[in-house]
Scaffold this motif. Structure first.
Motif, PDB file in Angstrom:
ATOM      1  N   PRO A 181       1.115  -1.587  -0.218  1.00 57.11           N
ATOM      2  CA  PRO A 181       0.513   0.177  -0.049  1.00 57.11           C
ATOM      3  C   PRO A 181       0.986   1.692   0.159  1.00 57.11           C
ATOM      4  O   PRO A 181       2.143   1.527   0.581  1.00 57.11           O
ATOM      5  N   ILE A 182       0.153   2.259  -0.353  1.00 56.54           N
ATOM      6  CA  ILE A 182       1.114   3.398  -0.697  1.00 56.54           C
ATOM      7  C   ILE A 182       0.409   4.554   0.136  1.00 56.54           C
ATOM      8  O   ILE A 182      -0.771   4.933   0.163  1.00 56.54           O
ATOM      9  N   GLN A 183       1.438   5.375   0.803  1.00 56.77           N
ATOM     10  CA  GLN A 183       0.960   6.367   1.729  1.00 56.77           C
ATOM     11  C   GLN A 183       1.445   7.464   1.298  1.00 56.77           C
ATOM     12  O   GLN A 183       2.892   7.737   1.122  1.00 56.77           O
ATOM     13  N   GLU A 207      -5.263  -7.732  -9.194  1.00 49.48           N
ATOM     14  CA  GLU A 207      -5.535  -8.189  -8.751  1.00 49.48           C
ATOM     15  C   GLU A 207      -5.390  -6.987  -8.629  1.00 49.48           C
ATOM     16  O   GLU A 207      -7.260  -6.224  -8.575  1.00 49.48           O
ATOM     17  N   GLU A 208      -5.060  -5.740  -8.363  1.00 49.25           N
ATOM     18  CA  GLU A 208      -5.712  -4.854  -8.828  1.00 49.25           C
ATOM     19  C   GLU A 208      -4.397  -4.465 -10.263  1.00 49.25           C
ATOM     20  O   GLU A 208      -3.422  -4.417 -10.408  1.00 49.25           O
ATOM     21  N   ALA A 209      -4.728  -3.221 -11.103  1.00 42.14           N
ATOM     22  CA  ALA A 209      -4.836  -2.271 -11.776  1.00 42.14           C
ATOM     23  C   ALA A 209      -3.391  -1.802 -12.189  1.00 42.14           C
ATOM     24  O   ALA A 209      -2.978  -1.404 -10.704  1.00 42.14           O
ATOM     25  N   GLY A 210      -2.666  -1.240 -12.998  1.00 41.85           N
ATOM     26  CA  GLY A 210      -1.942  -0.490 -13.043  1.00 41.85           C
ATOM     27  C   GLY A 210      -0.491  -0.888 -13.874  1.00 41.85           C
ATOM     28  O   GLY A 210       0.578   0.468 -13.705  1.00 41.85           O
ATOM     29  N   LEU A 211      -0.274  -1.865 -14.469  1.00 39.97           N
ATOM     30  CA  LEU A 211      -0.156  -2.446 -16.013  1.00 39.97           C
ATOM     31  C   LEU A 211       0.097  -1.123 -16.838  1.00 39.97           C
ATOM     32  O   LEU A 211      -1.500  -1.596 -17.468  1.00 39.97           O
ATOM     33  N   VAL A 254       2.018   1.986 -12.894  1.00 33.21           N
ATOM     34  CA  VAL A 254       2.367   3.648 -12.273  1.00 33.21           C
ATOM     35  C   VAL A 254       0.971   2.796 -10.399  1.00 33.21           C
ATOM     36  O   VAL A 254       1.231   1.684 -10.459  1.00 33.21           O
ATOM     37  N   ASN A 255       1.199   4.357  -9.854  1.00 35.32           N
ATOM     38  CA  ASN A 255       1.004   4.175  -9.075  1.00 35.32           C
ATOM     39  C   ASN A 255      -1.041   4.031  -8.964  1.00 35.32           C
ATOM     40  O   ASN A 255      -1.511   4.408  -9.912  1.00 35.32           O
ATOM     41  N   PRO A 256      -1.385   3.636  -8.241  1.00 33.13           N
ATOM     42  CA  PRO A 256      -3.081   3.706  -8.198  1.00 33.13           C
ATOM     43  C   PRO A 256      -3.692   4.534  -7.963  1.00 33.13           C
ATOM     44  O   PRO A 256      -2.900   5.530  -7.184  1.00 33.13           O
ATOM     45  N   SER A 257      -4.679   4.970  -8.098  1.00 35.03           N
ATOM     46  CA  SER A 257      -5.964   5.737  -8.420  1.00 35.03           C
ATOM     47  C   SER A 257      -5.502   6.075  -6.151  1.00 35.03           C
ATOM     48  O   SER A 257      -5.730   4.841  -5.284  1.00 35.03           O
ATOM     49  N   ALA A 258      -6.641   7.309  -5.917  1.00 31.50           N
ATOM     50  CA  ALA A 258      -6.781   7.321  -4.457  1.00 31.50           C
ATOM     51  C   ALA A 258      -7.471   6.195  -3.315  1.00 31.50           C
ATOM     52  O   ALA A 258      -7.117   5.667  -2.128  1.00 31.50           O
ATOM     53  N   GLU A 259      -8.462   6.281  -4.191  1.00 28.92           N
ATOM     54  CA  GLU A 259      -8.853   4.799  -3.184  1.00 28.92           C
ATOM     55  C   GLU A 259      -9.048   3.728  -3.206  1.00 28.92           C
ATOM     56  O   GLU A 259      -8.895   2.426  -2.941  1.00 28.92           O
TER      57      GLU A 259
END
Length: 315
Positions: A181-183, A207-211, A254-259
């Motif tokens: 997780p990113i803070q 499971e999470e987007a970003g590529l 890339v880094n994820p959206s805020a949510e």
């Protein structure tokens, strides 16, 4: 704004490989020629093997940091075992990637001729099912990759088994990735823009987007394979072998959206490599007046790998 790569290229069904080998080969490599990437649907990798490996991967990365660091191999170039968060960087990048990862390679018998350059795998006693689960996923992806190489050979008008002897003892790697997780506002991204060094990469859906993949027009396209599909991309070794007929394409995470910043991202790319002593020499059928040979000097797969490991700060 990024487009979705799956909206631009049609997935190639692996079922076609049996009924129409040439059609499958040309569809797969047609996507490679245009994007450097292809989506292969209906793959034959056992979902239980995938699920078990992902579960064991999550269990490993949930261990305390001091426990994980016991499996780090200093001076090993990150080729096997654990690489801590914030070590690797994309070639030429100012900031390190926001990730930690594990590398599993091919198991070799004692005294094998490649033992000096292909280290032994690191066993994880802190997660009892980890070794078996990751070995099974390695084997499954290795088998799938070798089938895909037959299609690539067919498209290149090579004997169908041309790659087999060159990868049977290849220095291939299963990379188990954890993007925590990113803070706040980090200095860097989960994986900076880069190309893969190997022959081909097989990637199961995350499971999470970003590529994202960079097109010839420098547009970034988001990509995440649907269930039951693989993303396959050309690596620098295959690009060099084919004199860029099959291009290795720049991609990033890339880094994820805020949510979604509070969620980890897990990924399991399989980097299929040549054996260390394989000489990478331009295929003559990939040289023409319009596409002169870019690589007049051959290089071994091991020399090429070490050159890249130095560039990304792992060696």
């Amino acid at each position: 704004m990024t487009a979705i790569l799956q909206d631009l290229i049609k997935p190639v069904s692996f079922a076609q490989a049996a009924r129409d080998p040439q059609g499958f080969a040309d569809a797969l490599c047609g996507s490679f020629r245009e994007y450097g990437f292809a989506v292969v649907s209906d793959h034959i990798i056992d979902e239980e093997v995938i699920d078990r490996a992902v579960a064991e991967t999550k269990a490993f990365f949930a261990l305390p940091d001091e426990t994980k660091r016991q499996y780090h191999q200093p001076g090993g170039g990150g080729q096997r075992g654990y690489t801590p968060f914030g070590v690797e960087a994309a070639k030429g990048a100012a900031s390190v990637d926001l990730k930690e990862f594990w590398h599993r390679g091919r198991d070799l018998p004692q005294g094998h001729r490649f033992s000096d350059v292909m280290p032994a795998n690191v066993s994880v006693d802190a997660v009892p099912g980890f070794d078996e689960a990751t070995r099974d996923l390695f084997d499954a992806l290795d088998a799938m990759g070798r089938v895909l190489l037959k299609a690539i050979a067919r498209h290149l008008e090579l004997p169908e088994n041309w790659f087999e002897a060159r990868v049977a003892e290849g220095n291939s790697i299963l990379r188990l990735l954890h993007y925590p997780p990113i803070q706040g506002e980090p200095d860097g991204v989960r994986a900076g823009a880069h190309e893969d060094i190997n022959v081909i990469t097989l990637l199961l859906g995350a499971e999470e987007a970003g590529l994202q993949v960079k097109t010839r027009s420098s547009e970034w396209l988001a990509i995440n394979p649907p269930p039951g599909a693989l993303v396959v991309n050309v690596g620098d070794m295959l690009q060099r072998l084919t004199n860029h007929v099959l291009p290795s394409t720049t991609h990033r995470v890339v880094n994820p959206s805020a949510e979604r910043m509070a969620f980890s991202r897990y990924s399991t790319p399989y980097f299929l490599h040549f054996a260390p002593d394989v000489e990478i020499k331009t295929l003559p059928q990939c040289v023409s007046a319009d596409n002169p040979d870019r690589y007049l000097q051959p290089i071994t797969a091991h020399e090429y790998l070490m050159e890249r490991l130095r560039e990304i700060r792992l060696a």
